[in-house]
Design a protein around this motif. Structure first.
Motif, mmCIF file in Angstrom:
data_model
loop_
_atom_site.group_PDB
_atom_site.id
_atom_site.type_symbol
_atom_site.label_atom_id
_atom_site.label_comp_id
_atom_site.label_asym_id
_atom_site.label_seq_id
_atom_site.Cartn_x
_atom_site.Cartn_y
_atom_site.Cartn_z
ATOM 1 N N SER A 1 -10.863 -0.844 -6.735
ATOM 2 C CA SER A 1 -9.975 -0.525 -5.616
ATOM 3 C C SER A 1 -10.704 -0.548 -4.276
ATOM 4 O O SER A 1 -11.853 -0.106 -4.160
ATOM 5 C CB SER A 1 -9.357 0.862 -5.831
ATOM 6 O OG SER A 1 -8.555 1.225 -4.714
ATOM 7 N N ALA B 1 -8.511 6.632 1.582
ATOM 8 C CA ALA B 1 -7.557 7.644 2.018
ATOM 9 C C ALA B 1 -8.231 8.642 2.948
ATOM 10 O O ALA B 1 -9.464 8.777 2.944
ATOM 11 C CB ALA B 1 -6.974 8.370 0.806
ATOM 12 N N GLU C 1 -11.643 10.756 2.336
ATOM 13 C CA GLU C 1 -12.595 9.985 1.550
ATOM 14 C C GLU C 1 -13.562 9.246 2.481
ATOM 15 O O GLU C 1 -13.285 9.067 3.671
ATOM 16 C CB GLU C 1 -11.863 8.973 0.665
ATOM 17 C CG GLU C 1 -10.936 9.592 -0.358
ATOM 18 C CD GLU C 1 -10.163 8.555 -1.150
ATOM 19 O OE1 GLU C 1 -9.628 8.918 -2.226
ATOM 20 O OE2 GLU C 1 -10.076 7.390 -0.711
ATOM 21 N N ALA D 1 -4.050 6.127 4.924
ATOM 22 C CA ALA D 1 -4.428 5.213 3.845
ATOM 23 C C ALA D 1 -4.532 3.785 4.366
ATOM 24 O O ALA D 1 -3.680 3.311 5.123
ATOM 25 C CB ALA D 1 -3.415 5.293 2.712
ATOM 26 N N THR D 2 -5.598 3.092 3.947
ATOM 27 C CA THR D 2 -5.834 1.717 4.372
ATOM 28 C C THR D 2 -6.665 1.030 3.295
ATOM 29 O O THR D 2 -6.922 1.612 2.229
ATOM 30 C CB THR D 2 -6.530 1.673 5.743
ATOM 31 O OG1 THR D 2 -6.554 0.325 6.231
ATOM 32 C CG2 THR D 2 -7.947 2.218 5.673
ATOM 33 N N LEU E 1 0.846 -1.185 0.000
ATOM 34 C CA LEU E 1 0.000 0.000 0.000
ATOM 35 C C LEU E 1 0.885 1.240 0.000
ATOM 36 O O LEU E 1 1.657 1.454 0.955
ATOM 37 C CB LEU E 1 -0.924 0.000 1.228
ATOM 38 C CG LEU E 1 -1.908 1.157 1.342
ATOM 39 C CD1 LEU E 1 -2.949 1.102 0.214
ATOM 40 C CD2 LEU E 1 -2.601 1.145 2.691
ATOM 41 N N ASP E 2 0.806 2.008 -1.064
ATOM 42 C CA ASP E 2 1.608 3.232 -1.194
ATOM 43 C C ASP E 2 3.092 2.950 -0.980
ATOM 44 O O ASP E 2 3.808 3.703 -0.308
ATOM 45 C CB ASP E 2 1.132 4.299 -0.197
ATOM 46 C CG ASP E 2 -0.302 4.729 -0.452
ATOM 47 O OD1 ASP E 2 -0.831 4.435 -1.547
ATOM 48 O OD2 ASP E 2 -0.905 5.355 0.440
ATOM 49 N N THR F 1 -11.088 7.140 7.535
ATOM 50 C CA THR F 1 -9.780 6.786 8.070
ATOM 51 C C THR F 1 -8.897 8.022 8.222
ATOM 52 O O THR F 1 -9.129 9.041 7.559
ATOM 53 C CB THR F 1 -9.084 5.763 7.143
ATOM 54 O OG1 THR F 1 -7.843 5.352 7.725
ATOM 55 C CG2 THR F 1 -8.812 6.353 5.761
ATOM 56 N N ARG G 1 -8.863 0.777 -1.666
ATOM 57 C CA ARG G 1 -8.064 1.758 -0.929
ATOM 58 C C ARG G 1 -8.943 2.897 -0.430
ATOM 59 O O ARG G 1 -9.775 3.424 -1.168
ATOM 60 C CB ARG G 1 -6.963 2.316 -1.835
ATOM 61 C CG ARG G 1 -6.015 3.302 -1.151
ATOM 62 C CD ARG G 1 -4.975 3.814 -2.147
ATOM 63 N NE ARG G 1 -3.977 4.660 -1.516
ATOM 64 C CZ ARG G 1 -4.113 5.969 -1.329
ATOM 65 N NH1 ARG G 1 -5.223 6.587 -1.736
ATOM 66 N NH2 ARG G 1 -3.159 6.663 -0.759
ATOM 67 N N GLY H 1 -3.893 2.693 9.717
ATOM 68 C CA GLY H 1 -4.902 3.733 9.822
ATOM 69 C C GLY H 1 -5.942 3.447 10.894
ATOM 70 O O GLY H 1 -6.352 2.308 11.099
#
Length: 358
Positions: free
Chosen positions: A338, A342, A345, A180-181, A95-96, A177, A340, A151
């Motif tokens: 996705s 962030a 969001e 990022a998760t 992740l990232d 969150t 993901r 997160g």
């Protein structure tokens, strides 16, 4: 009882940590009834009528809260599943640019959020009787690092019961969150529309609004391919009897179904996903969702070791799960939708279960 129904709350027991476990009963004027608990934000019971108007409980579960405190006695019966529903291959993803390692609880993989996921947590509850019907919102704070996930995640699940024009149970998921998760939430209810848990679901008819599925390797990990369902065991577009489909494809389905299909239509919009029917009782369940996928699981790992309501032993194929979801192992498949999330969001998903009789 008001035109919108009723909502009752009572103490049900004590969780392993000493906190109070409560039971919430949502009723509609026509008789439909849903019971929930704050342990695991779990759906405990669903009472709906057959074609003769006789109410019956159409989900597997327990009479006492202690049954939900361990996976040995509750293989996710009715539970809210997270932080990531279904499987993550090898218990790891990137992740990232950073490798995230998760505890393994399904052989070499991570299943349903890990060994102590959302289903084994106590949630806060807010019961409300709205003009449309009774509802309960469960919420919890999943701290950074819980079960290895990054997160701090705030998550809400709202169960709403309405009657217009048919009894409908709506589940709305929301999460935010601070880092990022990945997030993938579902409900893991085991359905048996006969309301006779000693009966198997082989006599149920299933229709899927799905033209494609995600083929999987041993262990339920998708290959990454998205394949058309035509000429495969996953072609339920015209409806099939579950037992007949499983017998016809026995060589390809060791144990039964445990497969993810791609729900037809654009993800993010509420659209039909599945219809489950029990011809003998006349009960019919329609599932609609905003999620991209649906896991069909025919209780293959129920082996008689779990005893549920009324002392009933849960046998293999004693129920079917229809889990609306993102695809399994999406964090390791960049071309899958996705998962993901962030900061700033909002994760949102909705699923409805509508009950009719034929």
């Amino acid at each position: 009882m008001s035109a919108a129904g009723t909502l009752d709350t009572r103490r049900w027991g004590v969780a392993p940590g000493g906190q109070e476990v409560c039971l919430y009963t949502l009723r509609l004027p026509g008789g439909a009834q849903v019971t929930l608990t704050n342990f695991g934000a779990t759906l405990v019971g669903v009472q709906v009528p057959d074609r003769e108007g006789v109410l019956g409980d159409v989900v597997l579960g327990h009479d006492r809260p202690e049954g939900y405190f361990s996976h040995d006695t509750s293989p996710y019966l009715g539970a809210t599943v997270g932080r990531y529903a279904n499987r993550i291959a090898g218990g790891r993803f990137v992740l990232d640019g950073r490798v995230v390692e998760l505890p393994l609880n399904d052989g070499p993989h991570t299943l349903h959020g890990g060994p102590h996921g959302f289903d084994l947590r106590l949630w806060q509850a807010r019961p409300v009787l709205t003009p449309e019907g009774p509802q309960v919102t469960f919420s919890r704070l999943s701290p950074h690092g819980e079960e290895g996930f990054p997160g701090t995640l705030r998550v809400w699940v709202t169960y709403s019961l309405t009657a217009d024009p048919h009894p409908t149970l709506s589940l709305t998921y929301r999460a935010e969150t601070d880092a990022a998760t990945v997030v993938n939430l579902t409900n893991h209810t085991y359905w048996n529309l006969s309301a006779a848990p000693q009966s198997l679901v082989l006599d149920h008819d299933l229709t899927l609004h799905a033209d494609h599925y995600t083929p999987a390797l041993a262990g339920g990990i998708p290959t990454g391919e998205v394949r058309a369902v035509g000429d495969t065991p996953l072609d339920f577009r015209a409806g099939q009897r579950l037992g007949e489909a499983m017998a016809r494809h026995a060589a390809e389905l060791p144990g039964g179904y445990d497969h993810n299909v791609v729900v037809r239509g654009p993800a993010g919009t509420l659209r039909p996903a599945a219809v489950l029917r029990h011809p003998a009782s006349g009960r019919e369940l329609t599932v609609a969702t905003t999620a991209p996928g649906l896991q069909v699981y025919t209780g293959n790992f129920l082996d008689g070791a779990v005893t549920g309501k009324g002392g009933q032993v849960h046998a293999r194929h004693g129920a079917v799960c229809l889990e609306t979801q993102h695809f399994p192992n999406s964090p390791n498949q960049p071309h899958f939708p996705s998962t993901r999330l962030a900061p700033g969001e909002v994760y949102e998903s909705q699923t409805t279960f509508t009950f009719r009789t034929r």
